[in-house]
Design an enzyme around this catalytic site. Structure first.
Site, PDB file in Angstrom:
ATOM      1  N   ARG A  64       0.960  -1.102  -0.112  1.00  0.00           N
ATOM      2  CA  ARG A  64      -0.001   0.098  -0.052  1.00  0.00           C
ATOM      3  C   ARG A  64       0.751   1.125   0.175  1.00  0.00           C
ATOM      4  NH1 ARG A  64      -1.882   2.600   4.604  1.00  0.00           N
ATOM      5  NH2 ARG A  64      -2.131   0.662   5.625  1.00  0.00           N
ATOM      6  N   TYR A 117     -15.150  16.579 -15.313  1.00  0.00           N
ATOM      7  CA  TYR A 117     -15.611  15.342 -15.421  1.00  0.00           C
ATOM      8  C   TYR A 117     -16.559  15.395 -14.170  1.00  0.00           C
ATOM      9  CZ  TYR A 117     -16.178  10.569 -14.543  1.00  0.00           C
ATOM     10  OH  TYR A 117     -16.905   9.127 -14.229  1.00  0.00           O
ATOM     11  N   ASP A 189      -6.195  18.618 -14.620  1.00  0.00           N
ATOM     12  CA  ASP A 189      -6.421  17.322 -14.991  1.00  0.00           C
ATOM     13  C   ASP A 189      -6.203  17.068 -16.499  1.00  0.00           C
ATOM     14  OD1 ASP A 189      -7.706  14.923 -16.055  1.00  0.00           O
ATOM     15  OD2 ASP A 189      -9.173  15.108 -14.347  1.00  0.00           O
ATOM     16  N   LYS A 214      -7.652   6.133 -19.312  1.00  0.00           N
ATOM     17  CA  LYS A 214      -7.871   6.732 -20.762  1.00  0.00           C
ATOM     18  C   LYS A 214      -6.685   6.611 -21.731  1.00  0.00           C
ATOM     19  CE  LYS A 214     -11.735   7.872 -18.909  1.00  0.00           C
ATOM     20  NZ  LYS A 214     -12.156   7.176 -17.574  1.00  0.00           N
TER      21      LYS A 214
HETATM   22  N1  LCS Z   1     -10.475  12.932 -14.841  1.00  0.00           N
HETATM   23  C1  LCS Z   1     -11.352  13.104 -16.223  1.00  0.00           C
HETATM   24  C2  LCS Z   1     -11.000  13.957 -17.208  1.00  0.00           C
HETATM   25  C3  LCS Z   1     -12.179  11.925 -16.561  1.00  0.00           C
HETATM   26  O1  LCS Z   1     -12.770  11.950 -17.752  1.00  0.00           O
HETATM   27  C4  LCS Z   1     -12.310  10.718 -15.639  1.00  0.00           C
HETATM   28  C5  LCS Z   1     -13.216   9.754 -15.785  1.00  0.00           C
HETATM   29  C6  LCS Z   1     -11.825  10.837 -14.331  1.00  0.00           C
HETATM   30  C7  LCS Z   1     -10.851  11.858 -14.003  1.00  0.00           C
HETATM   31  C8  LCS Z   1     -12.010   9.858 -13.435  1.00  0.00           C
HETATM   32  O2  LCS Z   1     -11.349   8.765 -13.719  1.00  0.00           O
HETATM   33  P1  LCS Z   1     -11.762   7.184 -13.315  1.00  0.00           P
HETATM   34  O3  LCS Z   1     -11.837   7.216 -11.785  1.00  0.00           O
HETATM   35  O4  LCS Z   1     -12.814   6.804 -13.857  1.00  0.00           O
HETATM   36  O5  LCS Z   1     -10.272   6.265 -13.707  1.00  0.00           O
HETATM   37  N2  LCS Z   1     -14.033   9.785 -17.115  1.00  0.00           N
HETATM   38  C9  LCS Z   1     -14.825   9.237 -17.634  1.00  0.00           C
HETATM   39  C10 LCS Z   1     -15.645   9.427 -18.802  1.00  0.00           C
HETATM   40  O6  LCS Z   1     -15.735  10.825 -19.281  1.00  0.00           O
HETATM   41  N3  LCS Z   1     -16.476   8.694 -19.033  1.00  0.00           N
HETATM   42  O7  LCS Z   1     -16.377   7.396 -18.245  1.00  0.00           O
HETATM   43  C11 LCS Z   1     -15.604   7.831 -17.272  1.00  0.00           C
END
Ligand code: LCS
Length: 421
Positions: A64, A117, A189, A214
């Protein structure tokens, strides 16, 4: 893990993505970083265990806190972003929440982009507020909105660029200058661009966040996140908070993401070439009413994109004739492109933010942020351009085909207006 810049400082981006974080503790000359699938590490003696806990002796303790495979991924991303160090997290949201938890306390104010997001926004609006942290949301594509919202208590400016899902941009150098003037941190971000196309630290950002789910992983098969910091003090803070709250990443996940990262340049080069051609195609399509893509000269921030990005990215948003109804027809009729949330993989995905990824934001706030009901978001993948174009074309041409709403179509439209996601 802190970066070992000495090893990679002279290398260019594609080479860095392939080699940074390369494993040094090779046992058998392995080329790929091994998966250290272990929760804990044996101490040679009780004194060594105590010395490791006190920080006097380097060495692993417990996964961890640190794990060699996870450290390799951290070093890779930190090096690509030009940061001091990086902390890998279980999800992108764990990266976002680690940043909020590390740097915000009762009475602090945040100025955040209104178009971010959905969950990054909702966590501020409905969770951080319970801890006495308040947020002002502004359209960060106009720097004067950020400046107007700043107060002496503002501790953080939180933005995305390109923004999810409007694909508008935030001027990174301008936002950094405003944050600095008020003694606030700039957290960016960088998920939509990836470090291959944009490195916010070079423009003055203090903290960079990624959903590794992504572009960095790129294969729609793993979830993960990363926080990169400009300096050691912020790195130590995020490392401590992420470890304490248990937001950190496991080694198998890190290995898969590291494997995806090695081809980041190839994937993004191909996908953004497709995106540029598709954006032009969409702009000229009679069923499309507007297109937002930073590579088009019609994008109001095209010049800014050229200044702060090394390419225009793989994300497009657009509106179609007949608004929401047209969008539903499009999404239900694509055959090759997949109707799914998420983005940044080799396969192209299409989704409807107002009823899916951004449904948790109240409707009036959504519209104010430029997340219109008719907005369709396309994550362009690495397929052959002609196949993507043909698929979009046949689905777009179905729009307006229905002269009357069938009960099934009406039911779908009603469901969109009552987002339950
Ligand atoms: N930041 C951005 C810009 C994102 O698009 C997402 C997820 C996150 C943070 C969070 O990341 P995760 O915890 O899902 O790895 N965006 C998503 C979207 O636009 N469609 O599905 C998930």
């Amino acid at each position: 893990m802190k970066t070992d810049l000495k090893k990679t400082v002279q290398l260019r981006k594609s080479t860095t993505a392939i080699h940074a974080g390369g494993f040094e503790h090779s046992l058998y000359g392995e080329v790929s970083v091994p998966i250290f699938q272990t929760s804990t590490f044996a101490f040679p003696s009780a004194a060594d265990g105590a010395a490791r806990f006190s920080g006097k002796q380097p060495g692993y303790i417990y996964s961890r806190l640190d794990n060699p495979t996870v450290n390799a991924l951290e070093e890779s991303v930190a090096t690509l972003e030009g940061g001091f160090g990086a902390v890998a997290t279980a999800t992108g949201m764990a990266a976002v929440s680690s940043v909020y938890l590390s740097f915000l306390s009762r009475g602090d104010l945040v100025v955040a982009g209104s178009c971010i997001y959905g969950s990054s926004r909702v966590i501020l609006e409905s969770e951080l507020i319970r801890y006495g942290v308040e947020t002002t949301f502004v359209d960060s594509s106009d720097l004067s909105n950020i400046e107007k919202a700043m107060r002496p208590e503002t501790k953080m400016v939180f933005v995305e660029t390109p923004m999810n899902p409007s694909i508008k941009l935030t001027d990174l150098a301008g936002a950094a200058a405003i944050a600095k003037k008020y003694g606030a941190l700039l957290a960016v971000d960088n998920t939509f661009a990836s470090p291959y196309l944009q490195r916010p630290i070079e423009f003055g950002a203090d903290i960079v966040i990624h959903s590794l789910t992504k572009f960095i992983n790129g294969h729609a098969d793993v979830i993960g996140g990363m926080v990169v910091t400009r300096d050691e003090e912020r790195y130590d803070r995020v490392k401590k908070v992420a470890s304490l709250f248990g937001n950190t990443m496991d080694p198998h996940q890190a290995w898969l993401i590291l494997r995806g990262l090695r081809t980041l340049a190839l994937r993004v080069d191909r996908a953004q070439e497709n995106a540029m051609k598709l954006a032009r195609f969409l702009e000229s399509h009679p069923k499309v009413t507007w297109v937002s893509y930073p590579g088009l000269s019609s994008h109001p921030q095209h010049e800014l994109a050229k200044r702060q990005m090394d390419g225009f990215g793989c994300m497009i948003s657009f509106g179609v004739e007949n608004g929401l109804e047209g969008g539903i027809t499009l999404m239900n009729n694509v055959r090759l492109i997949t109707l799914a949330v998420s983005l940044g993989g080799v396969e192209s995905l299409i989704e409807h933010p107002a009823s899916m990824t951004h449904a948790s934001i109240p409707a009036d706030e959504r519209r104010e942020a430029g997340i219109f009901d008719e907005l369709v978001r396309l994550s362009v993948g690495c397929e052959d351009f002609e196949d993507l174009r043909n698929d979009l074309d046949q689905a777009l041409n179905r729009i307006g085909e229905y002269e009357i709403r069938t009960p099934a179509l009406q039911a779908e439209i009603d469901a969109f207006q009552e987002p339950g996601c």
